[in-house]
Design an enzyme around this catalytic site. Structure first.
Site, PDB file in Angstrom:
ATOM      1  N   ARG A  47       0.862  -1.219  -0.118  1.00 35.49           N
ATOM      2  CA  ARG A  47       0.000  -0.057  -0.014  1.00 35.49           C
ATOM      3  C   ARG A  47       0.868   1.142  -0.034  1.00 35.49           C
ATOM      4  NH1 ARG A  47       1.798   1.962   4.104  1.00 35.49           N
ATOM      5  NH2 ARG A  47       0.462   3.745   3.734  1.00 35.49           N
ATOM      6  N   ALA A  49       1.008   5.299  -2.155  1.00 35.02           N
ATOM      7  CA  ALA A  49       1.003   5.517  -3.450  1.00 35.02           C
ATOM      8  C   ALA A  49       2.045   5.022  -4.429  1.00 35.02           C
ATOM      9  CB  ALA A  49       0.655   6.969  -3.747  1.00 35.02           C
ATOM     10  N   ASP A 238      -1.779  10.923  -2.209  1.00 35.11           N
ATOM     11  CA  ASP A 238      -2.125   9.976  -3.329  1.00 35.11           C
ATOM     12  C   ASP A 238      -2.299  10.525  -4.647  1.00 35.11           C
ATOM     13  OD1 ASP A 238      -2.876   8.650  -0.747  1.00 35.11           O
ATOM     14  OD2 ASP A 238      -2.773   6.991  -1.915  1.00 35.11           O
TER      15      ASP A 238
HETATM   16  O1  MRU Z   1      -4.927   3.294   1.864  1.00 35.87           O
HETATM   17  P1  MRU Z   1      -3.338   3.540   1.873  1.00 35.87           P
HETATM   18  O2  MRU Z   1      -2.932   3.022   3.045  1.00 35.87           O
HETATM   19  O3  MRU Z   1      -2.467   3.043   0.654  1.00 35.87           O
HETATM   20  O4  MRU Z   1      -3.087   5.054   2.055  1.00 35.87           O
HETATM   21  C1  MRU Z   1      -1.947   5.764   1.935  1.00 35.87           C
HETATM   22  C2  MRU Z   1      -1.898   7.117   2.141  1.00 35.87           C
HETATM   23  O5  MRU Z   1      -2.866   7.869   2.142  1.00 35.87           O
HETATM   24  C3  MRU Z   1      -0.443   7.728   1.975  1.00 35.87           C
HETATM   25  O6  MRU Z   1      -0.344   8.974   2.721  1.00 35.87           O
HETATM   26  C4  MRU Z   1      -0.047   7.967   0.562  1.00 35.87           C
HETATM   27  O7  MRU Z   1      -0.231   7.129  -0.142  1.00 35.87           O
HETATM   28  C5  MRU Z   1       1.416   8.401   0.464  1.00 35.87           C
HETATM   29  S1  MRU Z   1       2.551   7.225   0.668  1.00 35.87           S
HETATM   30  C6  MRU Z   1       4.101   7.780   0.326  1.00 35.87           C
END
Ligand code: MRU
Length: 343
Positions: A47, A49, A238
């Site tokens: 998980r 981004a 994201d």
């Molecule tokens: O649902 P997730 O855990 O994938 O959400 C991740 C986030 O919201 C992070 O803050 C974002 O992806 C940035 S990761 C460098």
């Protein structure tokens, strides 16, 4: 201690740390089928981004290596099917689509290549995406570290660290680099309902790296900011619209309002690949709605009575005017973002 390595390509398999089991179990999965990878992305085993982008790129490689196609049209159809499956896993993080586009670009760029040659070229491209992400994370950290003064306390939300990237993270990269340069930094990690990425992942990852971290329930962030216990808020992203509107984990928007209300700087750290130049504002960002059971019976315990409605958006959009600055691999930036400054 060096930040954890959460994703790597080894022996023609994608090796990921299963983040659903943290912090109690450290289990690495060796993925060699696209369908298993799609499952892993949907269930947040991998998980964040940038990590989703890297994983999707290798998903295309898995499809290429495992393909039994005997001719190029069949092979391309196989790749397309894999890319469509991966693209259907999570809608908000643009890095997923960005990485799949890059893989697509390889197919288009070598019309004369054989199946074998194309598979090798795709593997090379995915490896480049992974390496670039590692490099970009380091540069984000270096650009952002001067914003954190010695003795600062930083409030963060979700996990934008090594677990969410192929490198040392985005928001957490800033902290790692500041600490590496000799500063003492304390981190407040929102637990991040409903899947607790802050409590389970950020606290674990920072603990592994020996960084002082305190977990708070999301609703305690207001008090931390009111009492000026945090010197800044630092989060990942994201998807960022060119006007600066930013999608990130649900709760980020509320934090940004609180930071503004209490005059605390609010920073977003992200690779430039998170900027979506195909849209104009945050209104166009698709927001993932997740399974109601994450709220009604998260981690196996029923906490909501049967029959109650559930609202479970995974992300929200913070308007650009609540964001003090963006930290990218190209430096400290303010919107509107231009493609030429973010190649
Ligand atoms: O649902 P997730 O855990 O994938 O959400 C991740 C986030 O919201 C992070 O803050 C974002 O992806 C940035 S990761 C460098």
């Amino acid at each position: 201690m060096a930040p954890v390595r959460s994703i790597s390509w080894e022996n023609n398999r994608l090796r990921i740390l299963d983040q659903t089991l943290l912090p109690s179990k450290i289990v690495y999965l060796e993925i060699d089928r696209v369908s298993d990878l799609a499952e892993a992305i949907v269930h947040l085993r991998v998980r964040g981004a940038p990590a989703i982008g890297v994983a999707a790129a290798f998903g295309v490689v898995l499809a290429a290596l495992r393909s039994s196609a005997e001719n190029m049209p069949e092979f391309k159809q196989h790749l397309r099917h894999a890319a469509n499956l991966l693209a259907s896993t999570r809608p908000t993080a643009v890095n997923l689509f960005w990485a799949l586009d890059r893989m697509d670009g390889v197919v288009d760029a070598y019309p004369g290549a054989s199946i074998r040659e194309l598979a090798a070229l795709l593997e090379k491209e995915a490896a480049a995406i992974l390496e670039e992400d590692r490099n970009v994370c380091g540069r984000i950290g270096e650009h952002g570290a001067p914003l954190l003064r010695d003795g600062f306390s930083v409030l963060t939300h979700c996990n934008a660290g090594a677990l969410a990237t192929a490198g040392i993270g985005t928001a957490l990269a800033v902290i790692y680099k500041a600490v590496q340069s000799g500063k003492t930094i304390k981190v407040f990690a929102d637990e991040t309902r409903p899947l607790l990425q802050g409590a389970r992942l950020t606290a674990w990852e920072l603990g592994q790296a020996g960084i002082d971290v305190t977990v708070l329930c999301d609703s305690a962030a207001a008090v931390i900011l009111q009492q000026k216990k945090a010197d800044c808020v630092l989060v990942g992203a994201d998807r960022i619209a060119p006007n600066g509107d930013t999608a990130n984990k649900i709760g980020t928007y509320g934090l940004a309002i609180l930071a503004g209300r209490h005059d605390v700087p609010f920073y977003v750290a992200a690779p430039s690949s998170t900027i979506d130049f195909s849209i104009q504002s945050g209104r166009e960002i698709p927001i993932e709605q997740r399974d109601f059971r994450e709220i009604s019976s998260g981690f196996g315990v029923q906490t909501v009575p049967d029959g109650a409605g559930i609202y479970n958006p995974a992300f929200d959009v913070t308007p650009h005017n609540l964001i003090s600055a963006f930290i990218t691999e190209n430096g400290i930036q303010r919107p509107p973002f231009k493609k030429k400054n973010n190649p």
